[in-house]
Design an enzyme around this catalytic site. Structure first.
Site, PDB file in Angstrom:
ATOM      1  N   ALA A 163     -16.672 -19.174 -39.616  1.00 10.21           N
ATOM      2  CA  ALA A 163     -15.391 -19.137 -39.362  1.00 10.21           C
ATOM      3  C   ALA A 163     -14.827 -18.504 -40.510  1.00 10.21           C
ATOM      4  O   ALA A 163     -13.994 -17.595 -40.275  1.00 10.21           O
ATOM      5  CB  ALA A 163     -14.798 -20.499 -39.406  1.00 10.21           C
ATOM      6  N   ASP A 164     -15.283 -18.486 -41.730  1.00 13.33           N
ATOM      7  CA  ASP A 164     -14.629 -17.994 -42.788  1.00 13.33           C
ATOM      8  C   ASP A 164     -14.806 -16.460 -42.873  1.00 13.33           C
ATOM      9  O   ASP A 164     -13.908 -15.639 -43.006  1.00 13.33           O
ATOM     10  CB  ASP A 164     -15.490 -18.389 -44.022  1.00 13.33           C
ATOM     11  N   ALA A 165     -16.083 -16.010 -42.419  1.00 12.91           N
ATOM     12  CA  ALA A 165     -16.488 -14.658 -42.618  1.00 12.91           C
ATOM     13  C   ALA A 165     -15.880 -13.950 -41.140  1.00 12.91           C
ATOM     14  O   ALA A 165     -15.440 -12.832 -41.356  1.00 12.91           O
ATOM     15  CB  ALA A 165     -17.995 -14.406 -42.397  1.00 12.91           C
TER      16      ALA A 165
END
Length: 389
Positions: A163-165
Site C-alpha cells: 500500500a505504501d509503495a
C-alpha cells in the site's frame, strides 16, 4: 540514468515510504529531487538502527539531502527560495501538518503559481478518518485489498509494504499528469492521493466483479478462475502454474505430467469443470508434482508451453538467467549502503539504466545547496552544487 524528466525540479518533504517513493519514481526518470529532512532526519533512516537503513536506501536513491528546520527563519527562507524555483513539491504529512509548518498548498502556490503540489495522506484531507494514523497494513485492510488476497482460514499479511509503495506510484502518476497539463496552461495543480483511494483503485477488478454480479469476491476467486496453482515439488521447492482460459495450456500440462488418470478424469475435461473442482484438481496436481524435483517440472512445462515459474527467493532472482539478461540488477554509484539495486523497470528507446545513485546521507548536500542558494537566485542544480562543494 534516463533523463526524460531532465530539468524538472522537485522538493520532496516525505518520510517513510509513500512520499519518498513518489520522489524516487520521478528521480529515476531524471528529475532533480532535493529531499528536505528535519534535523533528526527521515525516521526511516534509523528503522533498524543507525542512520542509513536498507529500508531508507530502497526509496531514496537518486536524490540530494538538505536538512531544514522550518521553525527557523533562515531555514524557512531557504525553503521558500527552493519552492519559488521548483516544479513539484511532495509531502506525506498528516492533514494540517504542512499548514502548521508554513508548507500548505495555498501559501506555496502564492510563492509559485506554477508549482505542482502533491499531498499524500492515509485517508484523505477530510472526512471521519482524516486524523487517524495510517500505515501500510491499515490501508490494505480498509480498502478491501486484503480480503481478496488473504486466506481467511490462515490470515497473514503479505510481506512487502504494497500500500505504501503503490500509493507513491499513484502519486508520481498524478504529478506527471499535472506537469503535462501545466505545459499547456502555465499553472500548477494540487494533486491529492490517499492510501485508501490508491489501494481501492488497485483492487479495481474485484470491485468491478462486485458491481456486475452483486457477489462479494473472496481470495480464492482469482486463482480459481485463472486456474493458478502453487505446487510443492520433490525436495519441497515450490512452483507456480497458470492455465488461464486457453485450452492448450491444460493439454500441455496433461502431456507434461504424463498422467493417464488425470487426462481421463471426467471432472477436469472442461475448463468449467476444472473451475468447479479447483480444490480437487489442486490435490491431484500436488500428488503428481511431488514425484519429481523442480528442475524436472521446469523442463517439462517449458517443453509443453505451459505458463510456469519457480517461486524464487530473492537471492535466486538475482541469479536468474532472464534477470541477468535484462540487466535488472545494477551497481549503486557512491554506495553508502548496499552496492547493488534493482534498476527502474521502464526503458526508453531500448536504453536501460546502467547504475543508480546511492540514497544520500543526512544533509549530505546541505552545505553545498545553501552556498548555491546564497550565491544565486536560481535553483541550485547538481552541477552548481558540485562546483561549490
Amino acid at each position: 540514468m534516463q533523463s526524460v524528466l531532465s530539468g524538472i525540479r522537485i522538493v520532496e518533504q516525505g518520510t517513510f515510504i509513500t512520499g519518498p517513493c513518489a520522489g524516487m519514481m520521478l528521480a529515476d526518470l531524471g528529475a532533480d529531487v532535493i529531499k528536505i529532512e528535519s534535523p533528526t532526519g527521515d525516521p526511516y533512516r534509523s528503522y533498524q538502527g543507525g542512520q542509513f537503513s536498507p529500508h531508507f536506501q530502497a526509496y531514496n536513491r537518486n536524490k540530494r539531502s538538505l536538512v531544514l528546520d522550518l521553525h527557523q527563519t533562515s531555514d524557512r527562507d531557504s525553503f521558500d527560495a527552493l519552492i519559488g524555483k521548483a516544479d513539484v513539491y511532495i509531502q506525506n504529512f498528516r492533514p494540517g501538518t504542512a499548514e502548521r509548518l508554513g508548507a500548505g498548498v495555498q501559501r506555496l502556490h502564492e510563492l509559485n503559481p506554477r508549482l505542482v503540489y502533491c499531498s499524500i495522506s492515509g485517508f484523505g484531507s477530510s472526512g471521519p478518518y482524516k486524523d487517524r494514523p495510517s500505515y501500510d497494513s491499515v490501508a490494505q485492510a480498509l480498502s478491501g485489498f486484503l480480503s481478496v488476497v488473504v486466506d481467511r482460514d490462515r490470515p497473514r499479511f503479505l510481506g512487502p509494504a504494497l500500500a505504501d509503495a503503490i500509493t507513491g506510484i499513484y502519486a508520481a502518476f498524478g504529478v506527471l499528469g499535472a506537469l503535462l497539463e501545466r505545459s499547456r496552461t502555465g499553472r500548477g495543480r494540487h494533486v491529492e492521493i490517499s492510501m485508501l483511494e490508491a489501494m481501492a483503485h488497485f483492487a479495481i477488478e474485484p470491485f468491478a466483479a462486485f458491481f456486475a454480479l452483486n457477489e462479494v469476491p473472496t481470495s480464492s476467486d482469482r486463482p480459481r478462475l485463472a486456474q493458478a496453482y502453487i505446487l510443492r515439488t520433490k525436495g519441497e521447492e515450490l512452483i507456480a502454474i497458470h492455465l488461464s482460459s486457453i485450452e492448450k495450456f491444460w493439454q500441455g500440462l496433461v502431456t507434461a505430467l504424463d498422467s493417464e488418470r488425470l487426462s481421463n478424469d471426467e471432472r477436469f475435461r472442461t475448463r468449467q469443470g476444472r473451475i468447479d473442482h479447483y480444490e480437487a484438481l489442486g490435490a491431484e496436481l500436488d500428488a503428481l508434482f511431488s514425484r519429481h524435483p523442480l528442475q524436472h517440472w521446469a523442463e517439462a512445462l517449458e517443453r509443453n508451453d505451459v505458463p510456469f515459474a519457480p517461486i524464487n527467493r530473492i537471492d535466486q532472482v538475482v541469479e536468474d538467467p532472464q534477470v541477468r539478461h535484462l540487466g535488472l540488477i545494477v551497481p549503486v554509484a557512491s554506495a553508502n549502503g548496499g552496492k547493488h539495486a534493482v534498476r527502474p523497470a521502464v526503458q526508453f528507446d531500448g536504453v536501460k539504466w546502467q547504475e543508480v545513485r546511492s540514497a544520500p546521507l543526512l544533509n549530505e548536500h546541505g552545505a553545498a545547496i545553501r552556498k548555491a542558494l546564497a550565491a544565486s537566485e536560481g535553483w541550485p542544480d547538481a552541477a552548481e552544487v558540485s562546483a561549490l562543494a
